[in-house]
Write an enzyme that holds these catalytic residues in place. Structure first.
Site, short mmCIF file in Angstrom:
data_model
loop_
_atom_site.label_atom_id
_atom_site.label_comp_id
_atom_site.label_asym_id
_atom_site.label_seq_id
_atom_site.Cartn_x
_atom_site.Cartn_y
_atom_site.Cartn_z
N TYR A 113 -2.20 -1.32 10.31
CA TYR A 113 -2.30 -1.66 8.89
C TYR A 113 -1.06 -1.20 8.13
CZ TYR A 113 -4.06 -1.32 4.05
OH TYR A 113 -4.23 -1.41 2.69
N SER A 142 0.83 -1.21 0.00
CA SER A 142 0.00 0.00 0.00
C SER A 142 0.86 1.25 0.00
CB SER A 142 -0.90 0.01 1.24
OG SER A 142 -1.54 1.26 1.42
#
Length: 285
Positions: free
Chosen positions: A189, A176
């Site tokens: 995350y 990401s």
């Protein structure tokens, strides 16, 4: 880990979320005709029931691959992905379970081999996120669960797939933009996504000599069930994607071509690398 940790995360959200309930619906459809770049290949894709995973499954099928669709519990979405793959003339296998459990990962690979006779491409796409404004609010259970899904599952699937992968095979991991930029409400995350970058580079170094390439894709804000189902705060969701240079969130079918490129022979001289479909955000790495 105990059985409580192994259960899918129960949080103040509705994750993992159903694409069938989203309005507007994400765009998954491939943007161009296929050219047989994955003809005769078999791909196992986690989180392929919706979002980026569904778009990758659709594109891989259009390019000639049979697809094992691994998902948690969203049976309606998974069955729609199966129909999409079959409309492209390819076979689809649905595998429901928790990738945070090692036994399920090994069973998923075994069922893929039983059904299709081979495995050429492993796409580690599934992930979960839970927004918290303060590091002190992240519970031990949430921290364990996020790492278990986002990084432990990749290890387990790589371990299970490794004996079946040979020269010309590919592993594509989903990291990401948060691994490079940071994200204040997604500490756990973002930490897992940084671990995925290191995992990708290290695994590549370990197995590239056997002709198996390992790369990753680092999407920016993409319209999938993950964020509107509780993976982002309401304040962030109201302006989702607006901070990118392009001023909008991306669609899953704008990310899927990066996964195709890294899975096919077009990228045969690339391993240990990360592609960045993120709306124009410049990152170092």
């Amino acid at each position: 880990m105990d059985s409580t940790t192994l259960r899918p995360m129960i949080h103040e959200d509705d994750l993992p979320g159903h694409e069938s309930t989203l309005d507007p619906k994400p765009d998954y459809a491939p943007l161009y005709p296929g050219s047989g770049r994955l003809s005769g290949k078999v791909a196992l894709i986690t989180g392929a029931d919706s979002g980026i995973g569904r778009a990758v499954a659709a594109l891989y099928a259009r390019e000639g691959a049979d697809v094992a669709v691994v998902y948690l519990c969203e049976h309606d979405d998974a069955n729609e992905t199966k129909r999409i793959v079959e409309r492209e003339g390819r076979r689809a296998l649905l595998l429901s379970g928790d990738i945070g459990a090692k036994d399920f990962c090994f069973e998923a690979v075994a069922q893929t081999i039983d059904a299709f006779g081979r495995l050429d491409i492993l796409v580690n796409n599934a992930g979960e996120q839970h927004p918290d404004q303060d590091v002190r609010d992240i519970t031990e259970a949430q921290l364990s669960r996020t790492f278990q899904t986002n990084i432990f599952g990749m290890f387990y699937l790589a371990q299970a797939a490794r004996p079946h992968l040979g020269k010309g095979s590919a592993i594509v991991n989903c990291t990401s933009v948060t691994a490079y930029q940071g994200e204040p409400e997604l500490l756990d995350y973002s930490a897992t996504k940084g671990a995925i970058v290191a995992f990708t580079r290290s695994l590549s170094e370990q197995i590239v000599g056997d002709g198996i390439r390992v790369n990753a894709v680092a999407p920016g804000p993409i319209w999938t069930p993950l964020n509107p189902s509780g993976g982002a705060s309401k304040e962030k969701l109201a302006h989702f994607g607006e901070k990118t240079p392009m001023g909008r969130p991306g669609q899953p079918n704008e990310v899927a071509p990066a996964f195709l490129f890294l899975a096919c022979e077009d990228s045969r001289y690339m391993s240990g690398q990360v592609l960045h479909p993120n709306g124009g955000t410049i990152v170092n790495g």
